[in-house]
Write a protein that holds these residues in place. Structure first.
Motif, PDB file in Angstrom:
ATOM      1  N   GLY A   1      43.211  43.268  41.193  1.00  0.00           N
ATOM      2  CA  GLY A   1      43.777  44.567  40.874  1.00  0.00           C
ATOM      3  C   GLY A   1      43.488  45.640  41.903  1.00  0.00           C
ATOM      4  O   GLY A   1      44.240  46.620  42.019  1.00  0.00           O
TER       5      GLY A   1
ATOM      6  N   VAL B   1      45.755  45.717  37.362  1.00  0.00           N
ATOM      7  CA  VAL B   1      45.538  44.412  36.731  1.00  0.00           C
ATOM      8  C   VAL B   1      44.394  44.574  35.737  1.00  0.00           C
ATOM      9  O   VAL B   1      43.327  45.099  36.084  1.00  0.00           O
ATOM     10  CB  VAL B   1      45.189  43.332  37.773  1.00  0.00           C
ATOM     11  CG1 VAL B   1      44.844  42.013  37.083  1.00  0.00           C
ATOM     12  CG2 VAL B   1      46.357  43.141  38.740  1.00  0.00           C
TER      13      VAL B   1
ATOM     14  N   ALA C   1      46.455  45.051  44.362  1.00  0.00           N
ATOM     15  CA  ALA C   1      47.817  44.861  43.849  1.00  0.00           C
ATOM     16  C   ALA C   1      48.553  46.197  43.749  1.00  0.00           C
ATOM     17  O   ALA C   1      47.956  47.270  43.689  1.00  0.00           O
ATOM     18  CB  ALA C   1      47.763  44.182  42.482  1.00  0.00           C
TER      19      ALA C   1
ATOM     20  N   CYS D   1      45.382  39.904  32.036  1.00  0.00           N
ATOM     21  CA  CYS D   1      45.035  38.504  32.232  1.00  0.00           C
ATOM     22  C   CYS D   1      43.922  38.106  31.267  1.00  0.00           C
ATOM     23  O   CYS D   1      42.991  38.879  31.020  1.00  0.00           O
ATOM     24  CB  CYS D   1      44.577  38.268  33.674  1.00  0.00           C
ATOM     25  SG  CYS D   1      45.807  38.749  34.913  1.00  0.00           S
TER      26      CYS D   1
ATOM     27  N   GLY E   1      51.166  42.626  40.578  1.00  0.00           N
ATOM     28  CA  GLY E   1      50.189  43.021  39.566  1.00  0.00           C
ATOM     29  C   GLY E   1      50.866  43.431  38.270  1.00  0.00           C
ATOM     30  O   GLY E   1      51.929  42.924  37.914  1.00  0.00           O
TER      31      GLY E   1
ATOM     32  N   CYS F   1      51.014  38.111  37.395  1.00  0.00           N
ATOM     33  CA  CYS F   1      50.969  39.189  38.379  1.00  0.00           C
ATOM     34  C   CYS F   1      52.016  39.021  39.480  1.00  0.00           C
ATOM     35  O   CYS F   1      52.022  39.791  40.454  1.00  0.00           O
ATOM     36  CB  CYS F   1      49.581  39.263  39.000  1.00  0.00           C
ATOM     37  SG  CYS F   1      48.312  39.871  37.847  1.00  0.00           S
TER      38      CYS F   1
ATOM     39  N   ALA G   1      49.709  43.078  35.103  1.00  0.00           N
ATOM     40  CA  ALA G   1      49.541  42.172  33.966  1.00  0.00           C
ATOM     41  C   ALA G   1      48.181  42.368  33.314  1.00  0.00           C
ATOM     42  O   ALA G   1      47.243  42.885  33.918  1.00  0.00           O
ATOM     43  CB  ALA G   1      49.705  40.720  34.409  1.00  0.00           C
TER      44      ALA G   1
END
Length: 450
Positions: A412, A419, A415, A396, A392, A369, A394
């Motif tokens: 998230g 996320v 961000a 995960c 952010g 992120c 990404a």
């Protein structure tokens, strides 16, 4: 979200201000212990506020398998007709503890000094976790354990027919190990002694006393010494479970990092062996007011008023605080990423043997992120980017770990880009109402296939 047969991807997006009241479920640690001690008492224990997550429901099923009568009367309202210390019957089938390390370790302790055999298993995550840290001290009572290589589940425990009391120094801070030894000591004659170099959460000691056990605790040159008198007759109790500070951490931390937020989180446990996160957040500059301090169910509680805190600074968290906040480091690292400056978390190697390697899981996800991370075996360092500055964007990996999944979903909400987590299904193990509660506050969290 029940069950882990299928992955449940979830995504959190930048949210508007979080507002409202967050009614957190009952404390998971206390819920487990209320069911187990209720099963070891003679008569009917009634529990209110029980957490009805998968982990605790697994403990309830296990107590039934050992012969206790466990009944749900309504939301959070349960009764346990116990069989008494030493009264467990041999279960007819394998005890499946799902994702819960607390369940399997405490239940192993509770049956280890009764002449019976029980076999334990769990989900893929639990089958990777080390059980030798519990079975080694249980062998001092005369119990035997046979499992997979590395002391892993599935594992069969043969309880001691003629148990002897034990004296054990816990090598690493672990409330689960301490509690397993104390529960085993209930059906051993004489005094069982547990020595901790660093005190850990004390729910077992508080509840054992409440159920009528004779237990003392003192600080000595050896450390924190807990002495339990064996073979008491435990008395049934009325247990009011306070709200879980570990679950409260997620809406609290979300409100701290989402611009314009203000929420109230009522009735959260303020037990000094559990509140390390909240102490740390205040030191960082978090705007948290602790209102209406009181006692409920033998535990100190308070209402938390939490506001967006753009002035938070990175700090060095004292390593001796780790035992009081070990489950909260993942979400603390999310707050640290949104603070200014560097946050250093040392003395956290226990995170590597939780539901996942939580240091590695958070480090890799935060890096994906856009956050700069440093780590070693016992340390996680987060270089904060300031409020709302985490890029952010990404997906995960949650590694079948409820706290990892919830931590990245909190990230998230603040961000710049969404996320996602690859699997949010494990959240049901500890916080089954997480989605609805967060949505009620205004959080933008959604399942990806809905």
């Amino acid at each position: 979200m029940a069950g882990h047969d299928f992955a449940q991807p979830m995504t959190a997006r930048k949210s508007g201000p979080l507002k409202g009241v967050a009614e957190i479920p009952g404390d998971k640690s206390i819920s487990h212990r209320a069911l187990i001690l209720g099963a070891l008492a003679v008569g009917e224990t009634r529990v209110t506020g029980l957490l009805e997550g998968e982990d605790v429901l697994g403990t309830a099923a296990a107590m039934r398998a050992f012969g206790a009568e466990v009944t749900r009367h309504g939301p959070g309202a349960w009764s346990v007709h116990g069989v008494g210390v030493g009264g467990f019957g041999e279960p007819a089938d394998v005890i499946d503890c799902g994702n819960s390390g607390t369940s399997v370790r405490l239940i192993m302790g509770a049956m280890a000094t009764t002449a019976m055999t029980a076999t334990f298993t769990g989900d893929a995550s639990l089958r990777k976790r080390p059980m030798g840290r519990v079975t080694d001290p249980l062998s001092l009572f005369g119990a035997q354990a046979y499992g997979r290589a590395g002391g892993r589940l599935p594992m069969t425990v043969i309880g001691a027919a003629d148990p002897v009391p034990a004296r054990y120094t816990v090598p690493v801070p672990s409330a689960q190990v301490k509690s397993a030894v104390l529960l085993a000591g209930l059906n051993a004659p004489g005094e069982t002694v547990v020595i901790e170099r660093e005190p850990t959460r004390d729910h077992s000691e508080r509840m054992l006393r409440g159920f009528g056990a004779t237990l003392s605790a003192e600080k000595t040159a050896e450390g924190h010494v807990i002495t339990l008198q064996g073979r008491p007759e435990l008395r049934p109790q009325e247990v009011a479970v306070p709200r879980d500070p570990s679950s409260a951490a997620f809406p609290v931390c979300a409100a701290l990092i989402v611009e314009g937020s203000e929420i109230l989180v009522p009735g959260v446990s303020q037990n000094s062996t559990r509140n390390g996160l909240y102490t740390t957040l205040v030191e960082m500059g978090a705007l948290i007011d602790f209102e209406n301090a009181r006692e409920e169910g033998g535990e100190p509680v308070a209402d938390l008023r939490v506001r967006f805190s753009p002035e938070m600074k990175g700090i060095e968290v004292p390593p001796e605080r780790a035992a009081s906040m070990i489950d909260e480091y993942p979400v603390l690292s999310v707050v640290a990423a949104n603070a200014t400056g560097t946050t250093v978390m040392r003395g956290v190697k226990e995170l590597r043997v939780k539901e996942s390697d939580r240091i590695d899981a958070m480090a890799r996800g935060l890096e994906a992120c856009g956050v700069t991370i440093e780590e070693d075996e016992d340390t996680l360092i987060v270089h904060g980017m300031g409020p709302g500055a985490v890029p952010g964007g990404a997906v995960c990996a949650s590694h079948l770990d409820h706290r990892i999944a919830m931590s990245f979903l909190v990230l998230g909400l603040a961000a710049k880009k969404p996320v996602s987590v690859d699997d949010g299904a494990p959240i049901a193990t500890s916080f089954p109402v997480f989605e609805g509660l967060m949505a009620g506050l205004g959080a933008s969290i959604a399942r990806d296939n809905q």
